[in-house]
Design an enzyme around this catalytic site. Structure first.
Site, mmCIF file in Angstrom:
data_model
loop_
_atom_site.group_PDB
_atom_site.id
_atom_site.type_symbol
_atom_site.label_atom_id
_atom_site.label_comp_id
_atom_site.label_asym_id
_atom_site.label_seq_id
_atom_site.Cartn_x
_atom_site.Cartn_y
_atom_site.Cartn_z
ATOM 1 N N ASP A 14 136.641 -62.525 63.407
ATOM 2 C CA ASP A 14 137.457 -63.107 62.336
ATOM 3 C C ASP A 14 138.854 -62.486 62.425
ATOM 4 O OD1 ASP A 14 138.692 -63.811 59.963
ATOM 5 O OD2 ASP A 14 136.950 -63.424 58.704
ATOM 6 N N ASP A 109 139.978 -69.494 62.257
ATOM 7 C CA ASP A 109 140.140 -68.135 62.781
ATOM 8 C C ASP A 109 138.834 -67.352 62.909
ATOM 9 O OD1 ASP A 109 139.600 -67.376 60.116
ATOM 10 O OD2 ASP A 109 140.963 -65.679 60.250
ATOM 11 N N GLU A 110 137.723 -68.069 62.935
ATOM 12 C CA GLU A 110 136.419 -67.394 62.968
ATOM 13 C C GLU A 110 135.488 -68.045 63.963
ATOM 14 O OE1 GLU A 110 133.890 -67.046 59.428
ATOM 15 O OE2 GLU A 110 135.763 -66.878 58.313
HETATM 16 P P1 TTP Z 1 140.286 -66.061 56.219
HETATM 17 O O1 TTP Z 1 139.705 -65.573 57.516
HETATM 18 O O2 TTP Z 1 139.380 -66.232 55.062
HETATM 19 O O3 TTP Z 1 141.454 -65.075 55.748
HETATM 20 P P2 TTP Z 1 142.532 -64.294 56.582
HETATM 21 O O4 TTP Z 1 142.321 -64.435 58.059
HETATM 22 O O5 TTP Z 1 143.888 -64.703 56.110
HETATM 23 O O6 TTP Z 1 142.324 -62.803 56.126
HETATM 24 P P3 TTP Z 1 141.146 -61.793 56.515
HETATM 25 O O7 TTP Z 1 141.802 -60.668 57.249
HETATM 26 O O8 TTP Z 1 140.553 -61.381 55.214
HETATM 27 O O9 TTP Z 1 140.178 -62.565 57.395
HETATM 28 O O10 TTP Z 1 141.004 -67.441 56.443
HETATM 29 C C1 TTP Z 1 141.689 -67.766 57.651
HETATM 30 C C2 TTP Z 1 142.914 -68.585 57.338
HETATM 31 O O11 TTP Z 1 142.541 -69.790 56.651
HETATM 32 C C3 TTP Z 1 143.904 -67.896 56.442
HETATM 33 O O12 TTP Z 1 144.816 -67.082 57.176
HETATM 34 C C4 TTP Z 1 144.573 -69.035 55.721
HETATM 35 C C5 TTP Z 1 143.530 -70.127 55.662
HETATM 36 N N1 TTP Z 1 142.929 -70.189 54.300
HETATM 37 C C6 TTP Z 1 143.473 -71.075 53.373
HETATM 38 O O13 TTP Z 1 144.398 -71.825 53.699
HETATM 39 N N2 TTP Z 1 142.964 -71.090 52.098
HETATM 40 C C7 TTP Z 1 141.929 -70.283 51.698
HETATM 41 O O14 TTP Z 1 141.497 -70.332 50.536
HETATM 42 C C8 TTP Z 1 141.366 -69.366 52.677
HETATM 43 C C9 TTP Z 1 140.234 -68.447 52.288
HETATM 44 C C10 TTP Z 1 141.902 -69.360 53.958
HETATM 45 MG MG MG Z 2 140.435 -64.137 58.897
#
Ligand code: TTP
Ligand code: MG
Length: 369
Positions: A14, A109-110
């Protein structure tokens, strides 16, 4: 290292603060600053994500951008650039595919990787995870967090524990210890509502959940109860699924505060339609059916669809139709709304040949949990 014990080895990866990290990488002056990517903070935009510096102020995904600005007036607010993030996502996907064919992307991103058998014939999954992190960083200058575990469920929890740039390992013979003191909220699928119910029953940790019988959990939670029983024991048999056969492309969003005004809902439907259109165009899909999903504040969910004579990929078509459905076929305006979703289905064209069988991410993005 006793590699014998990894009968099955799954890595969940992730990216850290993904949208914000990409923006900071491309504008180094932003480094170390609170950066918020999302909608307009002076309007009704919501936060997509925030840099870790911004999170210290309590800013998080799905929060109204205006609230984020109140929490940290000095934060730098940027609009998202989906096509850029999508390109980076592709780049990361191609790195992952050097390690294994068994990749299941679950969002932009996962991804899950089954590395039990892998292209490099390395039987230490921890070494593989480190190589993947280094490889991604070398190629993109972005950090990723990884979880290594004997199944997807444990790998997913693990990847989240030491963010950013973390690596968490759940050895097969240490599953019980790993889960023992973990708050129940860490179980994917346990949101604020289930958490509250579990707390009422005096269950705060996964270890405490494991003391409940399967019958009791099923009585309390129905079907979800039997899943919880298995999760409490670290059991998850689900395979890493690589097949790519989207039946629909959609996006939905749960609001921090329930929406009551129709114009606000219409604004949201326009945003969601934009996102769905982006994915349809990118992958060259034409759809004939558009569906509106509404979850009211009491959690009842309805969907309303319309099939058009002409196939479409334009945001304007989807927003026009879902707004009409919202006005004519739902109780919006009389009841407050917790979630709105827009999806397109009933595809008339096959994707073009360049689209990989394993897409770089699931086309259905779920925004808030
Ligand atoms: P996430 O992997 O949930 O968050 P992140 O990568 O920003 O942070 P973390 O380090 O905690 O993993 O989500 C990936 C991307 O998806 C995030 O950068 C932006 C988008 N996203 C949204 O647009 N709205 C949302 O509610 C979420 C959770 C994510
Ligand atoms: Mg993330």
């Amino acid at each position: 290292m006793n590699t014998e014990m990894w009968k099955r080895a799954i890595i969940h990866i992730d990216m850290d603060a993904f949208f914000a990290a990409v923006e900071i990488r491309d504008s180094p002056a932003l480094r170390g600053k609170p950066v918020v990517v999302g909608g307009n903070p002076d309007g009704r935009g919501v936060v997509s994500t925030a840099s870790y510096e911004a999170r210290k102020f309590g800013i998080h995904s799905a929060m109204p951008a205006a609230e984020a600005k109140r929490l940290c007036p000095a934060a730098i607010f940027l609009r998202p650039n989906f096509s850029k993030y999508s390109q980076v996502s592709d780049e990361i996907r191609s790195i992952l595919s050097k390690y294994t064919d068994l990749i299941e992307p679950t969002s932009i991103d996962e991804a899950y990787l089954d590395v039990t058998e892998n292209r490099l014939k390395i039987d230490d999954p921890i070494l593989l995870a480190k190589m993947i992190q280094q490889n991604i960083f070398a190629a993109t200058r972005l950090t990723a967090s990884c979880g290594v575990a004997p199944n997807k469920y444990l790998a997913k929890i693990a990847s989240d524990l030491k963010k950013p740039n973390g690596l968490t390992i759940v050895y097969p013979n240490q599953v019980k210890e790993f889960l023992e003191n973990l708050p129940v909220r860490k179980i994917p699928g346990v949101g604020p509502v289930s958490e509250k119910e579990l707390h009422k029953l005096g269950i705060k940790t996964v270890g405490e959940l494991a003391l409940k019988s399967s019958e009791e959990l099923i009585r309390l939670f129905g079907k979800w109860g039997s899943a919880l029983y298995e999760r409490a024991r670290g059991i998850d048999r689900s395979p890493v699924i690589t097949e790519w056969d989207p039946k629909q492309v959609g996006s939905e969003e749960t609001f921090e505060r329930d929406l009551v005004s129709i114009p606000k809902m219409e604004e949201k439907l326009r945003e969601l339609s934009e996102e769905v259109s982006f994915y349809l165009k990118r992958d060259q899909f034409q759809a004939k059916t558009v569906t509106l999903k509404v979850k009211y504040s009491d959690f009842t969910v309805i969907t309303r669809s319309r099939t058009l004579d002409q196939s479409f990929d334009l945001a304007e078509v989807m927003s026009r139709e879902t707004i009409k459905l919202l006005r004519e076929k739902t109780e919006a305006g009389h009841r407050s709304v917790r979630l709105l979703g827009v999806s397109a289905s009933n595809f008339t064209s096959e994707p073009t040949a360049e689209i990989p069988k394993q897409t770089e991410f699931d086309l259905f993005t779920q925004r808030t949990f």
